[in-house]
Each structure stands twice: as C-alpha cells, then as structure tokens.
Design a protein around this motif. Structure first.
Motif, short mmCIF file in Angstrom:
data_model
loop_
_atom_site.label_atom_id
_atom_site.label_comp_id
_atom_site.label_asym_id
_atom_site.label_seq_id
_atom_site.Cartn_x
_atom_site.Cartn_y
_atom_site.Cartn_z
N TYR A 131 28.74 46.83 36.42
CA TYR A 131 30.00 46.10 36.46
C TYR A 131 31.18 47.06 36.69
N GLU A 132 32.32 46.45 37.07
CA GLU A 132 33.54 47.25 37.28
C GLU A 132 34.75 46.51 36.71
N THR A 133 35.76 47.30 36.38
CA THR A 133 37.02 46.77 35.88
C THR A 133 38.06 46.78 37.01
N LEU A 134 39.20 46.18 36.76
CA LEU A 134 40.26 46.18 37.78
C LEU A 134 40.84 47.58 37.97
N LEU A 135 40.96 48.32 36.87
CA LEU A 135 41.62 49.63 36.90
C LEU A 135 40.82 50.66 36.13
N SER A 136 41.09 51.93 36.40
CA SER A 136 40.61 53.02 35.55
C SER A 136 41.84 53.77 35.04
N TYR A 137 41.70 54.39 33.87
CA TYR A 137 42.85 55.02 33.19
C TYR A 137 42.52 56.46 32.85
N ASN A 138 43.47 57.36 33.11
CA ASN A 138 43.30 58.77 32.79
C ASN A 138 44.13 59.11 31.55
N GLU A 156 31.70 36.37 47.35
CA GLU A 156 32.94 37.14 47.31
C GLU A 156 33.58 37.07 45.92
N LEU A 157 34.12 38.20 45.49
CA LEU A 157 34.86 38.26 44.23
C LEU A 157 36.23 37.63 44.42
N THR A 158 36.63 36.77 43.47
CA THR A 158 37.95 36.14 43.53
C THR A 158 38.69 36.35 42.21
N ALA A 159 39.99 36.04 42.24
CA ALA A 159 40.81 36.15 41.04
C ALA A 159 40.32 35.19 39.96
N GLN A 160 39.68 34.10 40.37
CA GLN A 160 39.14 33.14 39.41
C GLN A 160 38.01 33.76 38.59
N ASP A 161 37.23 34.65 39.24
CA ASP A 161 36.17 35.36 38.52
C ASP A 161 36.76 36.25 37.44
N VAL A 162 37.89 36.89 37.73
CA VAL A 162 38.54 37.77 36.75
C VAL A 162 39.05 36.95 35.58
N VAL A 185 43.27 47.23 30.35
CA VAL A 185 42.53 46.61 31.45
C VAL A 185 41.34 47.47 31.88
N SER A 186 41.40 48.77 31.61
CA SER A 186 40.31 49.67 32.00
C SER A 186 39.12 49.60 31.05
N SER A 187 39.24 48.86 29.94
CA SER A 187 38.16 48.78 28.97
C SER A 187 36.90 48.21 29.60
N PRO A 188 35.74 48.81 29.33
CA PRO A 188 34.47 48.30 29.89
C PRO A 188 34.20 46.84 29.57
N VAL A 189 34.75 46.34 28.46
CA VAL A 189 34.48 44.95 28.09
C VAL A 189 35.28 43.98 28.95
N LEU A 190 36.29 44.48 29.69
CA LEU A 190 37.06 43.64 30.60
C LEU A 190 36.52 43.71 32.03
N ALA A 191 35.32 44.24 32.20
CA ALA A 191 34.69 44.25 33.51
C ALA A 191 34.41 42.82 33.95
N VAL A 192 34.26 42.63 35.25
CA VAL A 192 34.20 41.28 35.82
C VAL A 192 32.76 40.86 36.11
N VAL A 193 32.42 39.65 35.67
CA VAL A 193 31.10 39.07 35.95
C VAL A 193 31.26 37.96 36.97
N SER A 194 30.14 37.57 37.56
CA SER A 194 30.14 36.46 38.52
C SER A 194 30.32 35.15 37.76
N ARG A 195 31.37 34.43 38.10
CA ARG A 195 31.66 33.18 37.39
C ARG A 195 30.53 32.17 37.53
N ASP A 196 30.03 31.97 38.75
CA ASP A 196 29.02 30.94 38.93
C ASP A 196 27.73 31.27 38.18
N THR A 197 27.35 32.56 38.17
CA THR A 197 26.12 32.96 37.47
C THR A 197 26.27 32.84 35.96
#
Length: 541
Positions: free
Chosen positions: A67-74, A112-118, A180-192
């Motif tokens: 999985y991936e998040t919207l952002l990464s943080y340094n 395709e990934l959409t904002a609704q999935d986020v 937002v960079s937290s691993p728990v805020l990673a995006v999953v497929s909404r339909d799945t």
C-alpha cells in the motif's frame, strides 16, 4: 522490377521483422528472469494485511510493500514528498487541505485510483469495529459524528472530482501532512474492501493496494509478493518478495547456510551478533533506532503520585536508564535522555541518565517520605510478557535501594488495556509506537488533556497551549523550539519516567543492496536489490 524478386524481397523483410520481434521478446524475457527475488524472515504471522488494522511490526512491514500513502514526510527537516498525491496545498487558515492525485494511478487489480478511494480508506479508520486509529482524524470536520454513527460520511472529507480530495479541519494544523504520511492512512481499493467488509485483509480475502508489490500467495507459513507491473512510479528492482515466519534459531541458521534467506527482521540483537561473527563477513547487521518507546507512567489523579511530584522525581532519579535498557534488550534499545529522541528533536548529545541515589533520597524526603518511611508499598502493574516482567523486577530492585518497597502485578493484555483506560493503576508500564515520525504524535496523543491515550491523566493548560501553538506554526524550526518547551515542561511535571527507545536490528546477506529502514522500522522495498554475481559463502557453524 521482376515480380518474383519483389515477392522474395517482401518475404525476406517479413522474416527479418519477425526475427527482430522474437529477439526482443527473448531479451525482454531474459531481463525479467534476471530480476532477483528476496526472502525475508519475520517473527510472527500477520493477522491482517490492512492498513487500518495494523497492530504488529510484521503487519506494518508487509503492508509497506502493498500500500501507499498520499505523502511521505522527512522528520529531519519537515519536508514533504508526494507519493500518491501529485499536488497538495493548504489555505491561509491552515484548516483546508487540497490533495490532487497523480494521473493514471491504478490498483493491483487494474482499476483506477480515485479520490473516493482515499475518502473511503480514511473513513474506515473512524469505524471502531474496524480500526483503533480513529483518534488520528478527530480534527477532521464530522469525524466524531461519523465514528459515533450519527452521519453516513465524514463531512470534512470532500471529493471535488475523480482526482481531488479536500480535507476540512476543525482547528489549524500545519503538521497534518506528517499525519497523512502514517502507514495506517494508506489507501485501499474501495470496491474490494467494501465487498469484503470487516473481513478485508484476512488471509482468505483479496488484498488490493497501489504499492510496488502485489499479493501473490498467502499460505500458512509464508507470504509471497510479486512485482506490480501496473506501478506508475519508479518500479521495484526485484521481481518478488517472500516473507517466511520463523523464530527458531537453528532453522534460521540452516536457511542462511542454504542461501534460502536474505534479510532477518525478527531476531534478538544477541543472535544477530552471533550470526555475523560466525558468518565471517557473509552477513551484515544493521541497527536503526526507531520511534518505539518504553515509559513508566503515574496516574496523576490517584494517590500516592497524583499530587506529589517529588515522589515521582524520587522514582525517576533512583532508576538507571542505561542499565535497564541494556539488561532488557541489549543493543536492541537506546536509553532516553528526555521524552523525544534526537531523531525527532535535535539536541546536544548528553550522557545517559544513571542512578542518582542522593538526589532520589533528597526528593523522597521532600515528598514527606524520608528513606521511604510512611509510604505504603507501591505496586507496578504491567501486561503479561517475560520482557516486561524482567524489567519490572529490575525496577523493583533499584527502587528498593532507596527504601521504596515495590510490589509487582502482571495482568493479561486485554484486561490490562481496559483497566489502564479506566485509570485503575497508580503506577504502570507504558509503551508508544509512533504512528508517524513527528514529535507531536508522541507529545499530543500521550499528554494532551482529554486524549484517549493520556493514561496518566496529565492536565496542563500550559502544555495544551504549546501543542496548539506548535500545530499553528508553519515554520519547522520554530515548531521544533515549541516542542522543546513542551518537553521541558513534561520533564519537570514528570507524568512518566522515560526509559528507552527500541533499536531495530536487521541482518542482511552481503549480496543485498539498497537497504534502508525508516524511523518506523519500515523497509524501502522499491530500492532493494540483490547482486546475484556474488558467490555465496556457507554459514560457519
């Protein structure tokens, strides 16, 4: 021109073209076959592969590849990089964030990934039947109402179009990109995930993210991931990852001898040292301080510690952080010299805090209990674990040196969590695994008044004001200074005794390249590679 020659020339051209296509196909297949795979040892099997349900290091590790998040943080400079998001901005109030997704992003199954999935993924965190991470999004408008079942969606998460999500916060927060960079805020497929419901992420369900690897097989003793060929970013260098579960030292040694394992992530520091010594240069140990902390907590609403800061200071001064850390985890820990480690808050390196019995006795006297007199026996409560019990006995011994009599009480984990939340224990073990690498994650959620993880019941208007000020400060360096003030205040009030942070220990074979682990202990799987040209060396028994 003679028609027969023309026909012959055409046939030759077709043959040459077909040969060229065949050669290219063979070369492409050959290159793919040369892509290596890596096998990684983990200590325990994941229960879920779902960002919203991460509860163990192993789950976090494997989810980091899927999985991936919207952002990464340094955390070194507060800079932010886009991952799934191509653009992001915050308005002048610091309350409205807009994220624009990169074009053409697809999930493992091709959709395709959409904002609704986020939006859907983040709302899952607020469902208490799915996730325990809802506290991270409590500042989003409508989050509390959604979590309580009073609304059908989170009003502060607005889908503007297929690629744009707007987030409306209740209060200003310039640290939100770090969250937002937290691993728990990673995006999953909404339909799945919607189809699987509360079973999503279990071994028997499909697991669908956007990460550089996708799930190929999840068996009873191993997990196999394969390279995601639909990946939009820089592709992984490996064709696959295999995670095998074992904590048996002899089995691990045999796997290393047979060159069937490349990275160890779940072994003790002592065993890692033994492997490297006996391997005679074939294996490399990598040690990484991570944001996992061990404290002793005081209930500030209960006797005897609640209204007696001098008694809390006596306990603090009687304990030797370095001795406790070394005895419990050896090289797998690092003593804390404050609440925040230098990885989060730059500070001058100072020596570890050792026992100061003279100061401890002076504080005891100031507390009204010289040499522990007129002080009823205290009880340190901890959840059932051999490691926690060992540390508790060391604490018992050290406090006994200054006259503090300490009883020990072990509780089952589930009961311990419930009773801790109810404030049943005056003196207890505390741990904190950072959700994201930013100082506010440790300070705010553990010590702000009213926060659900504030088990010490610490309440300070000055501290809460500093936390609000930090969130309202957009300048990273100035925010760091505010955090220093907050840490100093906590060390003076002493709701907890900071003991140590964990050091993650990895063992790599010498042909592994591009290894890197971040402050959460997550491995950068995209950059991992394996040099197959190196000849293996047998493990020396």
């Amino acid at each position: 021109m003679d028609l027969s020659n023309k026909k012959l020339s055409f046939q030759i051209c077709c043959c040459l073209a077909a040969a060229a296509i065949l050669i290219l196909a063979v070369l492409s297949l050959s290159a793919a076959n040369k892509e290596p795979s890596l096998t990684i040892q983990i200590a325990q099997f994941p229960h879920f592969l779902d960002p919203a349900r991460i509860s163990t290091y192993e789950e976090k590790l494997v989810c980091g590849a899927l999985y991936e998040t919207l952002l990464s943080y340094n955390p070194a400079d507060g800079s932010v990089q886009g991952v799934l998001a191509d653009q992001w901005e915050v308005d002048g109030s610091g309350k409205v964030y807009t994220f624009v997704l990169r074009k053409g992003l697809r999930f493992h199954h091709g959709k395709e990934l959409t904002a609704q999935d986020v939006k859907y993924s983040w709302e899952r965190l607020l469902d208490p039947e799915i996730s325990s991470y809802g506290y991270l999004l409590q500042n989003v408008q409508g989050a509390k109402e959604y979590a309580a079942g009073k609304s059908s969606d989170v009003k502060g998460l607005r889908v503007i179009n297929e690629r744009t999500l707007q987030v409306n916060l209740l209060e200003t927060d310039y640290t939100f990109p770090a969250l937002v960079s937290s691993p728990v805020l990673a995006v999953v497929s909404r339909d799945t995930a919607d189809k699987m419901g509360k079973d999503y992420g279990k071994r028997t369900t499909p697991v669908v993210g956007t990460g550089p690897f996708s799930l190929s097989h999840w068996g009873s003793d191993q997990i196999t991931l394969v390279k995601n060929n639909k990946y939009k970013g820089t592709p992984a260098r490996l064709k696959g990852l295999q995670f095998i579960v074992t904590g048996n030292q002899q089995e691990i040694k045999q796997l290393l001898t047979d060159s069937k394992i490349d990275i160890l992530t779940g072994v003790s520091p002592q065993f890692a040292t033994t492997i490297c010594e006996e391997g005679k240069g074939r294996f490399i140990a990598v040690k990484k301080p991570v944001l996992s902390f061990y404290f002793l907590g005081f209930n500030l609403e209960a006797a005897p510690f609640g209204q007696n800061v001098e008694l809390r200071r006596a306990v603090d001064q009687a304990l030797d952080n370095e001795k406790l850390a070394l005895s419990l985890l050896g090289d797998g820990s690092k003593p804390l010299n404050g609440l925040l480690p230098p990885e989060l808050l730059r500070k001058k390196e100072i020596k570890a805090k050792y026992t100061d019995r003279k100061t401890a006795l002076r504080c005891l006297a100031a507390s009204g209990h010289p040499f522990g007199s007129r002080l009823s026996p205290l009880t340190l409560v901890y959840n059932n674990s051999s490691g926690h019990e060992m540390l508790a006995r060391l604490v018992q011994e050290e406090l006994g040196q200054v006259g503090i009599v300490l009883a020990l009480q072990q509780r089952p984990w589930d009961e311990y969590k419930k009773e801790l939340a109810k404030g049943r224990y005056p003196f207890f073990r505390l741990g904190w695994e950072a959700d994201y690498p930013e100082a506010g994650n440790i300070l705010y959620y553990n010590f702000a008044a009213g926060e659900e993880h504030n088990f010490t019941r610490y309440s300070s208007a000055e501290f809460d004001s500093l936390m609000k000020k930090a969130r309202c400060e957009w300048n990273f360096q100035q925010r760091q200074e505010i955090y220093r003030q907050a840490e100093e205040l906590l060390l003076n009030d002493l709701p907890v005794v900071p003991l140590f942070q964990r050091v993650a220990v990895f063992v790599l074979t010498d042909d592994v390249e591009g290894f890197n682990a971040d402050l959460l202990g997550m491995i950068g799987f995209k950059r991992l590679d394996k040099n197959n040209d190196k000849e293996g060396m047998l493990f020396t028994k």
